[in-house]
Design a protein around this motif. Structure first.
Motif, PDB file in Angstrom:
ATOM      1  N   ARG A 103       0.821  -1.216   0.000  1.00 48.35           N
ATOM      2  CA  ARG A 103       0.000   0.000   0.000  1.00 48.35           C
ATOM      3  C   ARG A 103       0.851   1.262   0.000  1.00 48.35           C
ATOM      4  N   ASP A 104       2.075   1.162   0.474  1.00 44.09           N
ATOM      5  CA  ASP A 104       2.974   2.322   0.486  1.00 44.09           C
ATOM      6  C   ASP A 104       3.570   2.620  -0.894  1.00 44.09           C
ATOM      7  N   MET A 105       3.457   1.672  -1.818  1.00 40.70           N
ATOM      8  CA  MET A 105       4.101   1.851  -3.123  1.00 40.70           C
ATOM      9  C   MET A 105       3.195   1.522  -4.310  1.00 40.70           C
ATOM     10  N   ALA A 106       1.975   1.041  -4.056  1.00 46.97           N
ATOM     11  CA  ALA A 106       1.100   0.626  -5.160  1.00 46.97           C
ATOM     12  C   ALA A 106      -0.363   0.766  -4.755  1.00 46.97           C
ATOM     13  N   LYS A 107      -1.247   0.588  -5.713  1.00 45.62           N
ATOM     14  CA  LYS A 107      -2.690   0.629  -5.480  1.00 45.62           C
ATOM     15  C   LYS A 107      -3.336  -0.595  -6.121  1.00 45.62           C
ATOM     16  N   VAL A 108      -4.438  -1.049  -5.531  1.00 43.82           N
ATOM     17  CA  VAL A 108      -5.210  -2.139  -6.123  1.00 43.82           C
ATOM     18  C   VAL A 108      -6.146  -1.538  -7.164  1.00 43.82           C
ATOM     19  N   ARG A 109      -5.982  -1.946  -8.409  1.00 45.89           N
ATOM     20  CA  ARG A 109      -6.803  -1.400  -9.491  1.00 45.89           C
ATOM     21  C   ARG A 109      -7.242  -2.514 -10.426  1.00 45.89           C
ATOM     22  N   LYS A 110      -8.327  -2.249 -11.158  1.00 49.15           N
ATOM     23  CA  LYS A 110      -8.802  -3.201 -12.156  1.00 49.15           C
ATOM     24  C   LYS A 110      -8.097  -2.952 -13.483  1.00 49.15           C
ATOM     25  N   ALA A 111      -7.993  -4.010 -14.277  1.00 46.04           N
ATOM     26  CA  ALA A 111      -7.414  -3.851 -15.612  1.00 46.04           C
ATOM     27  C   ALA A 111      -8.382  -3.059 -16.489  1.00 46.04           C
ATOM     28  N   GLU A 112      -7.846  -2.208 -17.349  1.00 46.60           N
ATOM     29  CA  GLU A 112      -8.672  -1.434 -18.263  1.00 46.60           C
ATOM     30  C   GLU A 112      -9.087  -2.298 -19.451  1.00 46.60           C
ATOM     31  N   ARG A 113     -10.360  -2.140 -19.841  1.00 51.92           N
ATOM     32  CA  ARG A 113     -10.881  -2.908 -20.975  1.00 51.92           C
ATOM     33  C   ARG A 113     -10.784  -2.062 -22.247  1.00 51.92           C
ATOM     34  N   ARG A 114     -10.120  -2.610 -23.253  1.00 55.06           N
ATOM     35  CA  ARG A 114      -9.965  -1.908 -24.518  1.00 55.06           C
ATOM     36  C   ARG A 114     -10.050  -2.890 -25.669  1.00 55.06           C
ATOM     37  N   PRO A 115     -10.543  -2.415 -26.826  1.00 56.96           N
ATOM     38  CA  PRO A 115     -10.515  -3.293 -28.006  1.00 56.96           C
ATOM     39  C   PRO A 115      -9.071  -3.605 -28.382  1.00 56.96           C
ATOM     40  N   PRO A 116      -8.810  -4.780 -28.935  1.00 57.67           N
ATOM     41  CA  PRO A 116      -7.433  -5.120 -29.313  1.00 57.67           C
ATOM     42  C   PRO A 116      -6.960  -4.294 -30.508  1.00 57.67           C
ATOM     43  N   LEU A 117      -5.711  -3.878 -30.477  1.00 58.73           N
ATOM     44  CA  LEU A 117      -5.122  -3.118 -31.579  1.00 58.73           C
ATOM     45  C   LEU A 117      -4.083  -3.978 -32.284  1.00 58.73           C
ATOM     46  N   ASN A 118      -4.273  -4.203 -33.589  1.00 58.24           N
ATOM     47  CA  ASN A 118      -3.242  -4.905 -34.353  1.00 58.24           C
ATOM     48  C   ASN A 118      -2.434  -3.880 -35.151  1.00 58.24           C
ATOM     49  N   LYS A 119      -1.516  -4.378 -35.951  1.00 59.09           N
ATOM     50  CA  LYS A 119      -0.617  -3.491 -36.690  1.00 59.09           C
ATOM     51  C   LYS A 119      -1.373  -2.574 -37.651  1.00 59.09           C
ATOM     52  N   THR A 120      -2.387  -3.130 -38.328  1.00 56.49           N
ATOM     53  CA  THR A 120      -3.184  -2.337 -39.267  1.00 56.49           C
ATOM     54  C   THR A 120      -3.928  -1.222 -38.555  1.00 56.49           C
ATOM     55  N   HIS A 121      -4.506  -1.546 -37.394  1.00 53.81           N
ATOM     56  CA  HIS A 121      -5.213  -0.533 -36.614  1.00 53.81           C
ATOM     57  C   HIS A 121      -4.281   0.615 -36.243  1.00 53.81           C
ATOM     58  N   LYS A 122      -3.079   0.291 -35.806  1.00 49.60           N
ATOM     59  CA  LYS A 122      -2.130   1.323 -35.391  1.00 49.60           C
ATOM     60  C   LYS A 122      -1.724   2.212 -36.557  1.00 49.60           C
ATOM     61  N   LEU A 123      -1.537   1.615 -37.718  1.00 51.50           N
ATOM     62  CA  LEU A 123      -1.174   2.407 -38.898  1.00 51.50           C
ATOM     63  C   LEU A 123      -2.308   3.352 -39.284  1.00 51.50           C
ATOM     64  N   LYS A 124      -3.562   2.871 -39.206  1.00 58.75           N
ATOM     65  CA  LYS A 124      -4.709   3.711 -39.548  1.00 58.75           C
ATOM     66  C   LYS A 124      -4.891   4.840 -38.539  1.00 58.75           C
ATOM     67  N   ARG A 125      -4.587   4.573 -37.281  1.00 55.14           N
ATOM     68  CA  ARG A 125      -4.669   5.617 -36.267  1.00 55.14           C
ATOM     69  C   ARG A 125      -3.614   6.697 -36.522  1.00 55.14           C
ATOM     70  N   GLN A 126      -2.422   6.281 -36.933  1.00 50.05           N
ATOM     71  CA  GLN A 126      -1.377   7.253 -37.247  1.00 50.05           C
ATOM     72  C   GLN A 126      -1.748   8.082 -38.476  1.00 50.05           C
ATOM     73  N   ASP A 127      -2.293   7.411 -39.508  1.00 47.53           N
ATOM     74  CA  ASP A 127      -2.706   8.129 -40.719  1.00 47.53           C
ATOM     75  C   ASP A 127      -3.801   9.145 -40.397  1.00 47.53           C
ATOM     76  N   TRP A 128      -4.735   8.738 -39.527  1.00 40.88           N
ATOM     77  CA  TRP A 128      -5.823   9.639 -39.133  1.00 40.88           C
ATOM     78  C   TRP A 128      -5.268  10.860 -38.400  1.00 40.88           C
ATOM     79  N   ALA A 129      -4.317  10.647 -37.490  1.00 42.13           N
ATOM     80  CA  ALA A 129      -3.728  11.751 -36.738  1.00 42.13           C
ATOM     81  C   ALA A 129      -2.994  12.727 -37.662  1.00 42.13           C
ATOM     82  N   LYS A 130      -2.276  12.197 -38.646  1.00 40.85           N
ATOM     83  CA  LYS A 130      -1.558  13.063 -39.583  1.00 40.85           C
ATOM     84  C   LYS A 130      -2.534  13.859 -40.449  1.00 40.85           C
TER      85      LYS A 130
END
Length: 338
Positions: A103-130
């Motif tokens: 408790r002095d160095m960490a917290k109990v937390r739940k894992a975050e739920r997110r859709p899986p990202l593959n290589k294609t998804h990451k490339l499309k996200r970068q293209d969208w940002a640009k």
């Protein structure tokens, strides 16, 4: 001779009241027509009180072991205290001590739920940002739907309870007791909606377009100036009812097409600022583990919570988009914190 009954709650209350008035235990026994020893025993037990818990000394952990535990906790997210200490070859430490150290160095937390990202998804996200890096995001209308149930998220029904008090009873119903589908949008410092999807209506391409016609277009968009409509960019995610050919063609007939309809990368709820608005509203309507008994009551709570969101909060969300795009590029299309 049969065993006499224990003191009732009413009798105990009377004893306390008579004692406060200065009556002796013998007099109270005569008034209540109970054995004197029974009255004296109750008074003695009440005056003893609870014994204080004696804190046992912790097993001493060296500074070197503490550093090992800290490194292990960082490398093993969501691991138990036992697994973390075993990975450091630290044995003989009770669970209470392990948890106190962590408790002095960490917290109990739940894992975050997110859709899986593959290589294609990451490339499309970068293209969208640009593509939208130089966009004036004050002219973008960010939209999305949210479902709210009568019961709310299970993990939110937690809080402090005083000693001696029982936890309140929480209803448990299938599918959270039912719920309401809500649509809303934000642009610059303005909230559009929220609008309720009629109960029992499943959003497909046709019903989605009809819903936008009856709510967004008739109640908000129609009142805007021609210059506003010319510059506004409409954002929606890639839900089937949004991205279908029917919906795209219908929006085009409404003048929302080409550059006025924002393309959206796959699996990217973290890039939509309205998701933060949903979090604000849910925290408000489900605070203190609140539940609802009807769809109308939960809808009224959503409307009230939405009215309490001021323009500055919305502006903060919409102005965060430049930073989100830069974060996507810095993380090479990976997820960013919302």
């Amino acid at each position: 001779m049969g065993q006499k009954k224990d003191l009732t709650g009413s009798e105990k209350s009377k004893i306390v009241r008579y004692l406060a008035e200065g009556c002796s235990s013998l007099k109270i026994a005569k008034i209540l027509k109970r054995d004197h020893r029974t009255i004296k025993r109750f008074i003695q037990n009440s005056q003893q009180g609870r014994k204080k818990r004696v804190e046992k000394p912790r097993r001493k952990i060296t500074a070197h072991e503490l550093r090992k535990v800290k490194r292990a906790a960082a490398k093993m997210p969501l691991a138990t205290s036992l697994a973390i200490f075993q990975s450091c070859n630290i044995t003989g430490v009770p669970k209470s001590t392990r948890c106190a150290i962590l408790r002095d160095m960490a917290k109990v937390r739940k894992a975050e739920r997110r859709p899986p990202l593959n290589k294609t998804h990451k490339l499309k996200r970068q293209d969208w940002a640009k593509k939208y890096l130089k966009t004036d995001f004050s002219k973008v209308l960010w939209t999305d739907e949210m479902r709210v149930s009568l019961d709310g998220p299970d993990g939110w029904a937690r809080g402090w309870i005083g000693k001696g008090q029982r936890a309140p009873v929480r209803l448990r119903r299938q599918q959270g007791g039912g719920g309401v589908l809500v649509w809303a949008g934000i642009i610059k410092d303005e909230l559009v909606g929220p609008f309720q999807v009629e109960d029992g209506v499943k959003l497909n391409s046709q019903t989605y377009c009809q819903f936008l016609e009856d709510t967004f277009f008739k109640q908000w968009y129609r009142k805007k100036s021609a210059s506003f409509k010319k510059n506004m960019i409409f954002m929606q995610d890639n839900a089937p009812s949004h991205a279908s050919k029917y919906s795209t063609a219908w929006l085009a007939r409404k003048g929302i097409k080409e550059e006025k309809l924002m393309t959206w990368p796959p699996c990217s709820p973290d890039l939509n600022p309205i998701e933060n608005l949903w979090s604000i509203i849910k925290c408000e309507i489900y605070k203190e583990g609140k539940q609802y008994t009807s769809l109308n009551s939960v809808w009224e709570a959503v409307v009230a919570a939405a009215r309490n969101v001021d323009g500055e909060q919305i502006k903060t969300l919409t102005e965060s988009m430049d930073g989100r795009l830069l974060s996507v590029l810095a993380k090479k299309g990976g997820y960013i914190g919302r």
